[in-house]
Motif scaffolding. Structure first.
Motif, PDB file in Angstrom:
ATOM      1  N   SER A 318      24.977  22.928   1.308  1.00  0.00           N
ATOM      2  CA  SER A 318      23.976  22.164   0.592  1.00  0.00           C
ATOM      3  C   SER A 318      22.600  22.611   1.058  1.00  0.00           C
ATOM      4  O   SER A 318      22.459  23.427   1.962  1.00  0.00           O
ATOM      5  N   ALA A 320      20.599  21.333   2.791  1.00  0.00           N
ATOM      6  CA  ALA A 320      20.283  21.025   4.184  1.00  0.00           C
ATOM      7  C   ALA A 320      20.611  22.202   5.112  1.00  0.00           C
ATOM      8  O   ALA A 320      20.103  22.285   6.228  1.00  0.00           O
TER       9      ALA A 320
ATOM     10  N   SER B 200      24.576  13.999   2.368  1.00  0.00           N
ATOM     11  CA  SER B 200      23.859  14.478   1.188  1.00  0.00           C
ATOM     12  C   SER B 200      24.550  13.936  -0.058  1.00  0.00           C
ATOM     13  O   SER B 200      25.657  13.401   0.021  1.00  0.00           O
ATOM     14  N   GLY B 201      23.897  14.089  -1.195  1.00  0.00           N
ATOM     15  CA  GLY B 201      24.446  13.560  -2.447  1.00  0.00           C
ATOM     16  C   GLY B 201      25.854  14.066  -2.739  1.00  0.00           C
ATOM     17  O   GLY B 201      26.738  13.311  -3.126  1.00  0.00           O
ATOM     18  N   GLN B 203      28.072  15.237  -0.613  1.00  0.00           N
ATOM     19  CA  GLN B 203      29.035  14.691   0.349  1.00  0.00           C
ATOM     20  C   GLN B 203      29.366  13.241   0.027  1.00  0.00           C
ATOM     21  O   GLN B 203      30.506  12.810   0.139  1.00  0.00           O
ATOM     22  N   ARG B 204      28.345  12.491  -0.421  1.00  0.00           N
ATOM     23  CA  ARG B 204      28.587  11.093  -0.781  1.00  0.00           C
ATOM     24  C   ARG B 204      29.563  11.009  -1.952  1.00  0.00           C
ATOM     25  O   ARG B 204      30.422  10.139  -1.983  1.00  0.00           O
TER      26      ARG B 204
END
Lengths: 365, 367
Positions: A318, A320, B200-201, B203-204
């Protein structure tokens, strides 16, 4: 010379850098896209150009009770403003009494020349005179951009009064004309309505009407259709295209949707982690995507024109997972083609018409 | 709510978890449900059958005495069936009733008419404790992964909760199942102690999917599973949904506004407009040969990431907005925006007919 020339724009919020040296230009009558995912800095770029970011905090140790003096002696970007210090106009600042905010605010540096005038160094009052008249903006969420307790007619005439000096009936007539121009049926009746009485597509049309009320030369649209349904999106995109074609407005289109880019833009800048990683004319970009991030984005989109159940090739990880640009390519941790050269220092933006920021571009191609 | 809560475990197909103890904490008292799940496992047989489902919300007026002055016909007679192991994609614009439909199938919303059968069991007739226990067979993945996860619960609590509610397993067993499920959705064991805001989005959304999987349901309704995510993350989650379907033998009802997403995920696609299906076909043929004007318009409106296609395509721009579902147009509901509408469209409601093999459409004309 292009109408808007952004050079080495940098925006930092405290220790985190949102925009890290972005340059691009927008010509009159052209649509330029800034594409990227959330957090890439595309919206912050547009807000910086519009002068809508909260100003940076004063230098450490200064008391909050002396904001006016602080403004007088301080160029706009106190911390990261090395590039800008010379260009800043300390003479203009005292008169305006810009209020510095503690604990927040953006440090903006670089240059955003609109018709030769650097918007970033303009005094707030001078910027206010231009905003809405020379350059205007449309936001993603039309409901929160409109005042819920003021009829939309009044919200349009406000702009007309301020920048074009129209009053009363004249202003109302012009407002109705503007609503008609953006395709709202029965405009005279609609003028008296409040934002909640309109549908999402109508509200976005009202915002566009406000934005084009003074025939701005530059229109910045930040995800203008993201909140809308596809059929309404098609209507709004058509309207924007028409504005560019008939009025010669320059449009800076900020979006995450490569489909919208393909249909609307003339030139595209792909942003990743605050920098342009690839920029090219639209056909060139889609025909020969060069940066692995652009290639990854295109591989992530399910397409209607390809075979059914064609597997998607997502980008792993991601946003991040990132390294600092000065240490190497920020996309390297997510890149399938990463090599040692990628993390051996800052990659430069190479190429002229079709520029990319990938040290391995030649090998990949 | 009334009476002692039975701690009987519902029939949860836990065989894949190699944890046979889980479902036998107490003997399953309801033999009827056992047969149900056996049916569900047969591939090809319809797992979910929906007949003429209606959800009408009353519009109430009045301060002291409330009167019902009309109904919002959010879902107004929708029928479909989904084979076990299949994926049905429901597309439509906001306000067309697709989300309400999905919720009514799961009995989160009360249907005002029609029937829903899951594996032969009439879901619409279930009540009280039987309904509560039946819910373990049907789960939902929500659009907003942050909003649908309790911010004060860590992942362990979030994933164990459905098992607790259904009285399955001991604490250790629940934890073991949580770890296995996390592994299936591509998250490490180490996240068990973390809270939703730390993710993070993407992962959520993986967490949201993991929670829906915890009870090993037969049917998962995915309501806009990827629309809140970034493009690169969307593809990850779509691929994950694909993999999980094979791994857990899931049947999906995918509800989305994005036609490309729906096409990618589904075998069969239904297009909804103003509370009704206007077209239904295999995903291949609905995109190759759309027959309903609304489907044509929708397809032509989707921007495609290819400048050549964009420059040359003919776009059908629909006029205006969706009419109010409280007062839908007479005859064909789409006629007010239809470029091909004729007089007959205002007078006669088009019947739901099979225009070609497996291709149903509600339009007077053969376009």
């Amino acid at each position: 010379m292009a109408l808007l020339e952004v050079e080495d724009l940098r925006v930092a919020f405290g220790a985190s850098t949102a925009v890290d040296g972005v340059s691009f230009a927008v010509d009159e009558g052209k649509v330029v896209g800034l594409v990227g995912e959330s957090g890439c800095g595309k919206s912050v770029t547009s807000l910086a150009v519009m002068g809508l970011l909260p100003k940076g905090r004063p230098a450490k140790g200064r008391k909050a009770s002396q904001p006016v003096q602080a403004a007088a002696s301080e160029p706009v970007g106190p911390a990261g403003g090395g590039l800008k210090a010379a260009a800043a106009v300390p003479q203009a600042a005292p008169a305006t009494g810009r209020r510095s905010r503690r604990g927040g605010g953006a440090d903006v540096s670089g240059r955003a020349a609109f018709d030769g005038v650097d918007l970033l160094s303009l005094a707030p009052a001078a910027m206010r005179r231009r905003r809405g008249r020379d350059l205007a903006m449309i936001f993603q969420d039309p409901l929160s951009s409109l005042n819920p307790v003021v009829p939309i007619g009044r919200q349009i005439t406000e702009v007309l009064e301020r920048h074009r000096g129209l009053k009363g009936d004249k202003a109302a007539k012009e407002a109705a004309h503007l609503l008609d121009r953006v395709g709202i049926p029965d405009p005279t009746r609609r003028l008296k309505e409040y934002p909640h009485q309109l549908s999402g597509g109508m509200r976005q049309r009202v915002l566009i009407a406000i934005a084009v009320a003074c025939a701005p030369r530059l229109l910045i649209a930040d995800e203008p259709t993201t909140a809308l349904d596809v059929t309404i999106q098609a209507q709004i995109l058509e309207l924007l295209k028409d504005l560019v074609d008939t009025e010669g407005t320059a449009l800076l289109m900020i979006t995450h949707d490569l489909g919208v880019v393909a249909g609307l833009c003339d030139e595209v800048n792909v942003l990743y982690s605050g920098r342009v990683v690839e920029s090219a004319p639209v056909r060139e970009l889609f025909a020969r995507p060069t940066h692995p991030y652009t290639i990854g984005l295109l591989g992530s989109i399910p397409r209607l024109d390809l075979g059914i159940h064609e597997p998607l090739t997502p980008i792993r990880g991601s946003i991040a997972d990132v390294i600092r640009w000065k240490d190497g390519c920020a996309f390297a941790p997510r890149c399938d083609r990463v090599a040692e050269a990628c993390v051996a220092g800052e990659p430069a933006l190479r190429g002229d018409l079709h520029a990319h920021r990938c040290v391995r571009a030649e090998e990949i191609a | 709510m009334s009476g002692p809560v039975e701690r009987a475990a519902p029939h949860v197909p836990v065989q894949r978890t190699e944890e046979p103890d889980l479902s036998t904490e107490e003997p399953d008292v309801d033999t009827g449900e056992d047969g149900v799940s056996a049916d569900a496992a047969t591939p090809g047989a319809p797992l979910l059958e929906v007949e003429d489902l209606e959800v009408h919300f009353p519009i109430r007026r009045g301060v002291v005495v409330e009167r019902t002055v009309g109904h919002v016909r959010a879902v107004d007679g929708v029928g479909l069936s989904i084979e076990a192991g299949g994926t049905y994609g429901m597309v439509g614009e906001s306000g067309c009733g697709k989300t309400t439909f999905g919720r009514a199938v799961l009995r989160i919303e009360q249907p005002t008419g029609g029937r829903v059968r899951l594996g032969g069991e009439d879901v619409t007739a279930l009540k009280g404790e039987r309904l509560r226990r039946f819910r373990s067979k049907m789960q939902m993945v929500f659009q907003d992964p942050l909003g649908s996860l309790n911010p004060r619960h860590n992942v362990d609590m979030l994933l164990s909760e459905p098992l607790k509610v259904h009285g399955i397993g001991s604490k250790e067993e629940r934890r073991k199942l949580a770890v296995e499920t996390l592994d299936a959705v591509g998250l490490p064991k180490s996240v068990l102690e973390r809270y939703p805001h730390e993710f993070s989005g993407g992962q959520r959304q993986r967490l949201g999917i993991a929670r829906a999987l915890m009870l090993r349901p037969d049917l998962i309704v995915c309501d806009e599973p990827v629309s809140a995510l970034d493009v690169s993350i969307q593809a990850q989650v779509m691929n994950l949904l694909d993999e999980l379907q094979g791994e857990f033998g899931l049947t999906y009802l995918v509800i989305a506004h994005d036609l490309a997403v729906v096409r990618h995920l589904s075998d069969r696609v239904g297009v909804m407009y103003l509370g009704k299906l206007v077209e239904e076909a295999d995903s291949e043929s609905i995109y190759e040969h759309p027959r309903h004007p609304y489907t044509k318009a929708l397809l032509s409106a989707v921007p495609q990431p290819d400048p050549e296609i964009e420059a040359n395509r003919e776009r059908i721009i629909l006029k205006g907005d969706l009419p109010s579902p409280a007062n839908p147009p007479s005859g064909c509901r789409f006629r007010t925006r239809c470029p091909w509408a004729e007089d007959v469209c205002a007078e006669v409601e088009p019947e739901w007919r099979e225009a070609a093999s497996g291709h149903k459409v509600a339009c007077h004309f053969d376009l």
